[in-house]
Design an enzyme around this catalytic site. Structure first.
Site, short mmCIF file in Angstrom:
data_model
loop_
_atom_site.label_atom_id
_atom_site.label_comp_id
_atom_site.label_asym_id
_atom_site.label_seq_id
_atom_site.Cartn_x
_atom_site.Cartn_y
_atom_site.Cartn_z
N PRO A 84 0.84 -1.20 0.00
CA PRO A 84 0.00 0.00 0.00
C PRO A 84 0.87 1.25 0.00
O PRO A 84 1.80 1.35 0.79
CB PRO A 84 -0.81 -0.13 1.29
CG PRO A 84 -0.04 -1.09 2.14
CD PRO A 84 0.69 -2.00 1.22
N ALA A 105 -3.28 3.16 2.48
CA ALA A 105 -3.89 3.37 3.79
C ALA A 105 -5.20 4.13 3.61
O ALA A 105 -5.21 5.27 3.15
CB ALA A 105 -2.95 4.13 4.71
N HIS A 108 -3.73 -1.59 9.50
CA HIS A 108 -2.48 -0.82 9.55
C HIS A 108 -2.12 -0.55 11.01
O HIS A 108 -2.71 0.32 11.67
CB HIS A 108 -2.64 0.48 8.79
CG HIS A 108 -1.35 1.14 8.43
ND1 HIS A 108 -0.12 0.66 8.83
CD2 HIS A 108 -1.08 2.26 7.68
CE1 HIS A 108 0.84 1.44 8.35
NE2 HIS A 108 0.28 2.42 7.65
N HIS A 162 4.12 2.12 11.32
CA HIS A 162 4.56 3.43 10.83
C HIS A 162 4.09 4.61 11.68
O HIS A 162 3.95 5.73 11.19
CB HIS A 162 4.13 3.61 9.37
CG HIS A 162 4.70 2.56 8.47
ND1 HIS A 162 4.22 2.31 7.20
CD2 HIS A 162 5.71 1.65 8.67
CE1 HIS A 162 4.90 1.32 6.65
NE2 HIS A 162 5.81 0.91 7.53
N TYR A 179 1.24 5.11 13.19
CA TYR A 179 -0.17 5.48 13.16
C TYR A 179 -0.89 4.90 14.37
O TYR A 179 -0.28 4.30 15.25
CB TYR A 179 -0.77 5.10 11.81
CG TYR A 179 -0.08 5.83 10.68
CD1 TYR A 179 0.02 7.23 10.70
CD2 TYR A 179 0.51 5.15 9.62
CE1 TYR A 179 0.69 7.91 9.69
CE2 TYR A 179 1.17 5.83 8.60
CZ TYR A 179 1.26 7.22 8.64
OH TYR A 179 1.92 7.90 7.65
N ARG A 213 -0.29 -5.23 9.34
CA ARG A 213 1.03 -4.63 9.13
C ARG A 213 1.52 -4.05 10.44
O ARG A 213 0.80 -3.26 11.08
CB ARG A 213 1.00 -3.55 8.05
CG ARG A 213 2.33 -2.77 7.96
CD ARG A 213 2.48 -1.96 6.70
NE ARG A 213 3.01 -2.79 5.62
CZ ARG A 213 3.59 -2.29 4.50
NH1 ARG A 213 3.69 -0.99 4.33
NH2 ARG A 213 4.04 -3.11 3.58
N LEU A 261 13.34 -2.08 0.61
CA LEU A 261 14.39 -2.05 -0.41
C LEU A 261 14.63 -3.43 -1.01
O LEU A 261 15.77 -3.87 -1.17
CB LEU A 261 15.68 -1.46 0.17
CG LEU A 261 15.63 0.01 0.57
CD1 LEU A 261 17.01 0.49 0.98
CD2 LEU A 261 15.08 0.89 -0.56
N GLY A 283 7.38 -1.69 -2.92
CA GLY A 283 6.69 -0.43 -3.15
C GLY A 283 7.34 0.38 -4.24
O GLY A 283 6.88 0.41 -5.38
N ARG A 284 8.46 1.00 -3.91
CA ARG A 284 9.10 1.91 -4.87
C ARG A 284 9.51 1.22 -6.16
O ARG A 284 9.49 1.84 -7.23
CB ARG A 284 10.30 2.60 -4.20
CG ARG A 284 9.91 3.62 -3.15
CD ARG A 284 11.13 4.14 -2.40
NE ARG A 284 10.78 5.18 -1.45
CZ ARG A 284 10.32 4.97 -0.22
NH1 ARG A 284 10.16 3.72 0.21
NH2 ARG A 284 10.02 5.97 0.59
#
Length: 355
Positions: A23, A57, A176, A179, A181, A229, A300, A322-323
């Site tokens: 996500p 999210a 979630h 991170h 949250y 997560r 990564l 992700g990236r």
């Protein structure tokens, strides 16, 4: 035989491969309603061979958005906007998941490319945030501490959002709890200063997560996979630790979770992270073994052989990236070729298949 391109079955769902899309917030919704950007953004990964695509999210209540531009699923109009996107993902051969979220003290924030940082003022569309304790994230406004009734309402909001997500056609639900949250804020003693049943020892700090998980599991029934997560470490002294993460993973399994999506960090500004390729993979392995629950690895992971090796080493059961998907929306098609695996291509793209 490639593990990365072998199927994985969780409950009634069989994932065609184990290379999935994390996500990723797009900060492009209007009043919580996803737009044409989201449809193009998410369906392209299905054309690129992803086994599972987890939408960004998505706030379960308006005040749970990270920014005023975040996606939501607290109304039927928002649910209905998600439905054609899910249908588009399915039409291209992938499965669709959604990450249900509440940003807590990190809500009402400016989006990444805004000129400002910190909390958005009410005059510009912001709102008062909430958290387990009235302890601000660095550079943000002080949140109000949630009371017992607020917490009960929050559990109900996650359950209602889960029902809307299933009505929209999503195959997987992810909570979630990472991170920095809201659920992570409850899990970590660095942000949770409560003296009631939701603070202090780990069993209390995990209570909100497990209550939400119980409520979502009821809505999901026996067939729908539910992921969680987590940030398996705060990368800061006195914070949530890998040892605690393994315990929470085991508790989550007992409460109906099917997979722990293992990330790290995001809770405090003074975190210290040593970043390198695959830097979070070991955390996934720790939770997988100690929590006795399937995990996914992230962080990564950018190459086919790297992802395959993570699975071969038993560190995880699946890979979230992700990236790399943003750089190459056809990451899975490329990865399969590099591993010598034949997977289906869209008929429209067959002329480009490597021979």
């Amino acid at each position: 035989m490639s593990l990365l391109f072998s199927p994985l079955r969780l409950r009634s769902v069989t994932f065609p491969n184990r290379l999935w899309v994390s996500p990723m917030c797009m900060y492009s919704a209007v009043d919580g309603i996803v737009q044409d950007w989201h449809r193009t953004h998410l369906t392209q990964f299905a054309s690129g061979g992803a086994g599972l695509i987890v939408a960004e999210a998505t706030a379960v209540v308006a005040e749970g958005r990270i920014s005023p531009r975040d996606a939501g699923i607290w109304t039927d109009e928002q649910r209905d906007a998600w439905a054609p996107i899910v249908a588009g993902i399915h039409a291209r051969g992938a499965l669709a998941g959604i990450q249900l979220a509440h940003a807590g003290r990190k809500a009402s924030a400016w989006w990444p490319w805004a000129a400002q940082r910190g909390s958005v003022p009410a005059a510009e569309g912001g709102w008062v945030t909430s958290a387990p304790s009235a302890v601000a994230f660095h550079g943000f406004d002080v949140p109000r501490a949630l009371d017992g009734a607020d917490i009960d309402d929050l559990v109900d909001a996650f359950a209602a959002a889960a029902l809307r997500a299933l009505d929209a056609g999503f195959d997987v639900l992810e909570l979630h709890a990472a991170h920095g949250y809201l659920i992570h804020q409850f899990l970590s003693p660095l942000s949770n200063r409560r003296a009631d049943d939701y603070g202090g020892p780990l069993e209390n700090r995990a209570r909100l997560l497990l209550r939400i998980l119980d409520a979502v599991r009821v809505v999901a029934g026996d067939d729908v996979p539910v992921f969680v997560r987590i940030s398996a470490t705060d990368h800061a002294d006195g914070g949530f630790s890998p040892d605690e993460a393994t315990i929470v993973g085991e508790w989550a399994r007992e409460h109906g979770a099917d997979l722990i999506d293992v990330s790290s960090g995001g809770l405090v500004a003074h975190q210290r992270i040593d970043i390198f390729p695959g830097y979070q993979v070991g955390l996934a392995g720790t939770v997988r073994r100690g929590g006795r629950i399937p995990t996914s690895a992230v962080g990564l992971i950018t190459a086919a052989e790297q992802a395959e090796r993570v699975l071969e080493d038993g560190e995880a059961d699946a890979i979230f990236a992700g990236r790399e998907w943003l750089r190459d929306p056809h990451f899975a098609l490329r990865a399969a070729h590099e591993l010598g695996v034949e997977i289906p291509w869209p008929s429209q793209y067959e002329r480009a298949r490597w021979r």
